[in-house]
Design an enzyme around this catalytic site. Sequence first.
Site: not given
Ligand code: IPE
Ligand code: IPE
Ligand code: MG
Length: 240
Positions: A19, A21, A32, A64, A67, A187, A195, A206
């Site tokens: 998480d 990115n 993004r 997810s 997503n 995470r 999530s 752990e």
């Molecule tokens: C969890 O991250 C899913 C992945 C890393 C693939 P999200 O960014 O989707 O989760 P939330 O929305 O913060 O819970």
């Molecule tokens: C995780 O990064 C990648 C996926 C969920 C696919 P995010 O896209 O959720 O990045 P943030 O949480 O918005 O920074």
């Molecule tokens: Mg995220």
Amino acid sequence: MDEFDIKPLLPRHIAMIMDGNGRWAEQHGKLRVKGHEAGAQTVDKMVSLCAEIGIEVLTLYAFSSENWERPALEVAALMRLLRHYLKRETKRLMEQGIRLRAIGRLDRLDPKVRKELEDACKKTAAGKTMTLNLAISYGGRDEICDAVQTICRRVQAGELKCDTIDDKLMTSHLDTAGLPDPDIMIRTGGEYRISNFLLWQLAYAELYFSDTLWPDFSKDELLQIINDFQQRERRFGRVL
Ligand code: IPE
Ligand code: IPE
Ligand code: MG
């Protein structure tokens, strides 16, 4: 010696929620999608390190079930990155003996992407070094519901009796059937939540939460986490 006196040196299975990115891209004044591209490089680093040090299974949460609700352009970019990854890495995974596996509702993927993913899994199926398990279109609750549906059908067909449903049977009907439970769940990105990731399988993992955004997550940080894991006393509800 009692089996619980032995501290296993290495985790067998590491699971990661990749998480941060989007925030990484924002911090760098980029779109993004650039964050996801940068994140793909961290995937390469983690896969090679884990295979090198002898981790048996690395599960990466790539996309997810929730997503799918992101803007269509971002979903398309993530799918494109997945295809690029398969195209770029399948040969290397074969050479390194890394077996690719995917968990999640793959039927929701575009048929082309799904086919490429399944082809990559087939090509790497003989790999013995490590299993790289990609969670794509994955949700822990979906996975549990699917397992319950399959078990119910088997009960209806007279193959199983309700009172034989136990931990082992459930485990063997999940997408992760045959894999050990994660020992470590990491995470990145500073959020303290699961999530919908591996809800059943994380029972005794752990948990590590790192503030580092996924594109900046380094081999050193993973090694530090493994080192910390090796100092932890895992009791599994017992008294040691
Ligand atoms: C969890 O991250 C899913 C992945 C890393 C693939 P999200 O960014 O989707 O989760 P939330 O929305 O913060 O819970
Ligand atoms: C995780 O990064 C990648 C996926 C969920 C696919 P995010 O896209 O959720 O990045 P943030 O949480 O918005 O920074
Ligand atoms: Mg995220």
